[in-house]
Design a protein around this motif. Structure first.
Motif, PDB file in Angstrom:
ATOM      1  N   PRO A 181       0.692  -0.616   0.118  1.00  0.00           N
ATOM      2  CA  PRO A 181      -0.044   0.312   0.302  1.00  0.00           C
ATOM      3  C   PRO A 181       0.808   1.023  -0.051  1.00  0.00           C
ATOM      4  N   ASP A 182       2.654   0.877   0.587  1.00  0.00           N
ATOM      5  CA  ASP A 182       2.488   2.291   1.028  1.00  0.00           C
ATOM      6  C   ASP A 182       3.016   2.544  -0.252  1.00  0.00           C
ATOM      7  N   GLN A 183       3.175   1.787  -1.345  1.00  0.00           N
ATOM      8  CA  GLN A 183       3.931   2.378  -2.806  1.00  0.00           C
ATOM      9  C   GLN A 183       2.445   3.288  -3.382  1.00  0.00           C
ATOM     10  N   PHE A 184       2.043   3.317  -3.386  1.00  0.00           N
ATOM     11  CA  PHE A 184       0.338   3.933  -3.626  1.00  0.00           C
ATOM     12  C   PHE A 184       0.307   5.032  -2.790  1.00  0.00           C
ATOM     13  N   GLY A 185       0.859   5.211  -2.318  1.00  0.00           N
ATOM     14  CA  GLY A 185       0.107   6.559  -0.779  1.00  0.00           C
ATOM     15  C   GLY A 185       0.050   5.894   0.043  1.00  0.00           C
ATOM     16  N   LEU A 186      -0.585   4.886   0.414  1.00  0.00           N
ATOM     17  CA  LEU A 186      -1.298   4.593   1.662  1.00  0.00           C
ATOM     18  C   LEU A 186      -0.537   4.251   2.735  1.00  0.00           C
ATOM     19  N   ASP A 187      -1.360   5.198   3.784  1.00  0.00           N
ATOM     20  CA  ASP A 187      -0.844   4.558   4.970  1.00  0.00           C
ATOM     21  C   ASP A 187      -0.298   3.202   5.675  1.00  0.00           C
ATOM     22  N   ASP A 188      -1.281   1.757   4.777  1.00  0.00           N
ATOM     23  CA  ASP A 188      -1.303   0.375   5.781  1.00  0.00           C
ATOM     24  C   ASP A 188      -0.122  -0.220   5.311  1.00  0.00           C
ATOM     25  N   PRO A 189       0.961  -0.857   6.393  1.00  0.00           N
ATOM     26  CA  PRO A 189       1.920  -1.962   5.237  1.00  0.00           C
ATOM     27  C   PRO A 189       1.583  -3.019   4.735  1.00  0.00           C
ATOM     28  N   LEU A 190       0.870  -3.113   5.178  1.00  0.00           N
ATOM     29  CA  LEU A 190       0.318  -4.927   3.359  1.00  0.00           C
ATOM     30  C   LEU A 190      -1.146  -4.311   3.748  1.00  0.00           C
ATOM     31  N   TRP A 191      -1.506  -5.141   2.935  1.00  0.00           N
ATOM     32  CA  TRP A 191      -3.252  -4.747   2.229  1.00  0.00           C
ATOM     33  C   TRP A 191      -4.588  -4.961   3.498  1.00  0.00           C
ATOM     34  N   THR A 192      -5.069  -4.437   3.289  1.00  0.00           N
ATOM     35  CA  THR A 192      -6.433  -4.680   4.352  1.00  0.00           C
ATOM     36  C   THR A 192      -7.547  -4.391   3.302  1.00  0.00           C
ATOM     37  N   ARG A 193      -8.688  -4.572   3.742  1.00  0.00           N
ATOM     38  CA  ARG A 193      -9.896  -4.086   3.364  1.00  0.00           C
ATOM     39  C   ARG A 193     -10.021  -2.957   2.956  1.00  0.00           C
ATOM     40  N   GLN A 194      -9.884  -2.301   4.191  1.00  0.00           N
ATOM     41  CA  GLN A 194      -9.579  -0.816   3.586  1.00  0.00           C
ATOM     42  C   GLN A 194      -8.909  -0.166   2.958  1.00  0.00           C
ATOM     43  N   SER A 195      -7.563  -0.732   3.030  1.00  0.00           N
ATOM     44  CA  SER A 195      -6.479  -0.385   1.617  1.00  0.00           C
ATOM     45  C   SER A 195      -6.690  -0.428   0.314  1.00  0.00           C
ATOM     46  N   VAL A 196      -7.584  -1.583   0.032  1.00  0.00           N
ATOM     47  CA  VAL A 196      -7.696  -2.289  -1.221  1.00  0.00           C
ATOM     48  C   VAL A 196      -9.536  -1.140  -1.627  1.00  0.00           C
ATOM     49  N   THR A 197     -10.023  -1.018  -0.967  1.00  0.00           N
ATOM     50  CA  THR A 197     -10.959  -0.174  -0.934  1.00  0.00           C
ATOM     51  C   THR A 197     -10.469   1.599  -1.261  1.00  0.00           C
ATOM     52  N   ALA A 198      -9.674   2.179  -1.061  1.00  0.00           N
ATOM     53  CA  ALA A 198      -9.014   3.323  -1.263  1.00  0.00           C
ATOM     54  C   ALA A 198      -8.570   3.172  -2.981  1.00  0.00           C
ATOM     55  N   ARG A 204      -8.874 -11.570  15.641  1.00  0.00           N
ATOM     56  CA  ARG A 204      -9.835 -10.942  15.943  1.00  0.00           C
ATOM     57  C   ARG A 204     -10.323 -10.879  14.264  1.00  0.00           C
ATOM     58  N   GLY A 205      -9.876 -11.057  13.401  1.00  0.00           N
ATOM     59  CA  GLY A 205     -10.419 -11.668  12.164  1.00  0.00           C
ATOM     60  C   GLY A 205     -10.029  -9.778  11.352  1.00  0.00           C
ATOM     61  N   ARG A 206      -9.354  -9.369  11.337  1.00  0.00           N
ATOM     62  CA  ARG A 206      -8.533  -8.736  10.851  1.00  0.00           C
ATOM     63  C   ARG A 206      -7.464  -9.553  10.220  1.00  0.00           C
ATOM     64  N   VAL A 207      -7.555  -9.386   8.425  1.00  0.00           N
ATOM     65  CA  VAL A 207      -6.638  -9.929   7.755  1.00  0.00           C
ATOM     66  C   VAL A 207      -5.860  -8.841   6.999  1.00  0.00           C
ATOM     67  N   LYS A 208      -4.718  -8.942   6.495  1.00  0.00           N
ATOM     68  CA  LYS A 208      -3.695  -7.937   6.362  1.00  0.00           C
ATOM     69  C   LYS A 208      -2.425  -9.174   5.316  1.00  0.00           C
ATOM     70  N   PHE A 209      -2.963  -8.638   4.344  1.00  0.00           N
ATOM     71  CA  PHE A 209      -2.367 -10.074   3.092  1.00  0.00           C
ATOM     72  C   PHE A 209      -1.318  -9.073   1.407  1.00  0.00           C
ATOM     73  N   MET A 210      -0.852 -10.537   1.222  1.00  0.00           N
ATOM     74  CA  MET A 210      -0.051  -9.305  -0.442  1.00  0.00           C
ATOM     75  C   MET A 210      -0.205 -10.405  -1.532  1.00  0.00           C
ATOM     76  N   ILE A 211      -0.292 -10.439  -2.791  1.00  0.00           N
ATOM     77  CA  ILE A 211      -0.767 -10.929  -3.545  1.00  0.00           C
ATOM     78  C   ILE A 211       0.863 -11.293  -4.149  1.00  0.00           C
ATOM     79  N   THR A 212       1.713 -12.709  -4.913  1.00  0.00           N
ATOM     80  CA  THR A 212       2.826 -12.374  -5.099  1.00  0.00           C
ATOM     81  C   THR A 212       3.239 -11.907  -6.495  1.00  0.00           C
TER      82      THR A 212
END
Length: 226
Positions: free
Chosen positions: A58-75, A162-170
């Motif tokens: 995400p930070d390569q797109f100027g987003l705050d999350d270090p890994l992808w989350t539902r919120q950062s994908v939405t953004a 808590r069910g929060r998912v963080k991910f990356m696509i290789t």
């Protein structure tokens, strides 16, 4: 005889790993396969989104999350396509990509299920207590083969209690090792403590070496371990 036994062990390990990461039974993110809200992206847009995520953070797109989350994908969807999508609908995409919740036994092949049940009963409670005592985040780490895209890719994900998912696509690689950068980013810029249960997607020899003390990995039982 020795060659036969060696080949048999290799076949068992390969089967275990394919089962753990999704293998031939993984569900691709295809139109018409989801329940719930109507799709907000066309199939072409979905493939374009996957391609944008591939090998990037995400930070390569100027987003705050270090890994992808539902919120950062939405953004990112809003930036890429000019679409404002409810995060719940984005969650439907992530679930179709194999990022839904899984029981510990769902992370094991048929040969490992009993060992996983015993481990959850006898070993896992101590890991939970340790995470609580150290105020560490506890995550389950694994990967899923994302079918229906070219070139092929794996989705590496960490799900918290808590069910929060963080991910990356290789990026396209055959059986890549567990990425050190993924674990470091899971800990975050603030260096918080993280306890990580790693499923059988990777053998121990594929784990990164010399991780910082703030990251504590634990192996889920697997016949694919090396």
């Amino acid at each position: 005889m020795g060659v036969v036994l060696k080949d048999a062990r290799r076949s068992v390990t390969s089967w275990c790993r394919r089962h753990t990461i999704g293998g031939d039974g993984a569900v691709a993110a295809r139109r018409g396969q989801r329940s719930g809200p109507a799709e907000a992206l066309s199939r072409d847009q979905e493939l374009e989104l996957i391609d944008a995520l591939r090998g990037r953070y995400p930070d390569q797109f100027g987003l705050d999350d270090p890994l992808w989350t539902r919120q950062s994908v939405t953004a990112l969807i809003e930036r890429q396509f000019g679409l404002t999508i409810d995060p719940g609908i984005v969650g439907e995409y992530l679930h179709a990509w194999g990022l839904g919740p899984r029981e510990p036994t769902d992370r094991a092949c048929g040969l490992c299920v009993d060992a996983v049940r015993i481990w959850v009963r006898q070993e896992y409670p101590a890991i939970v207590r340790s995470a609580q005592e150290h105020r560490a985040e506890l995550c389950w780490l694994g990967r899923t083969r994302l079918h229906g895209v070219a070139p092929a890719a794996d989705v590496i994900s960490a799900m918290s209690q808590r069910g929060r998912v963080k991910f990356m696509i290789t990026t396209p690689t055959v059986d890549p090792p567990l990425p050190r950068d993924f674990l470091l980013r899971l800990s975050g810029a603030d260096g918080r403590l993280v306890h990580v249960v790693v499923d059988g997607s990777w053998g121990r020899g594929e784990w990164p070496r010399r991780l910082p003390p703030r990251i504590a990995p634990y192996a889920l039982p697997s016949c694919g371990r090396s």
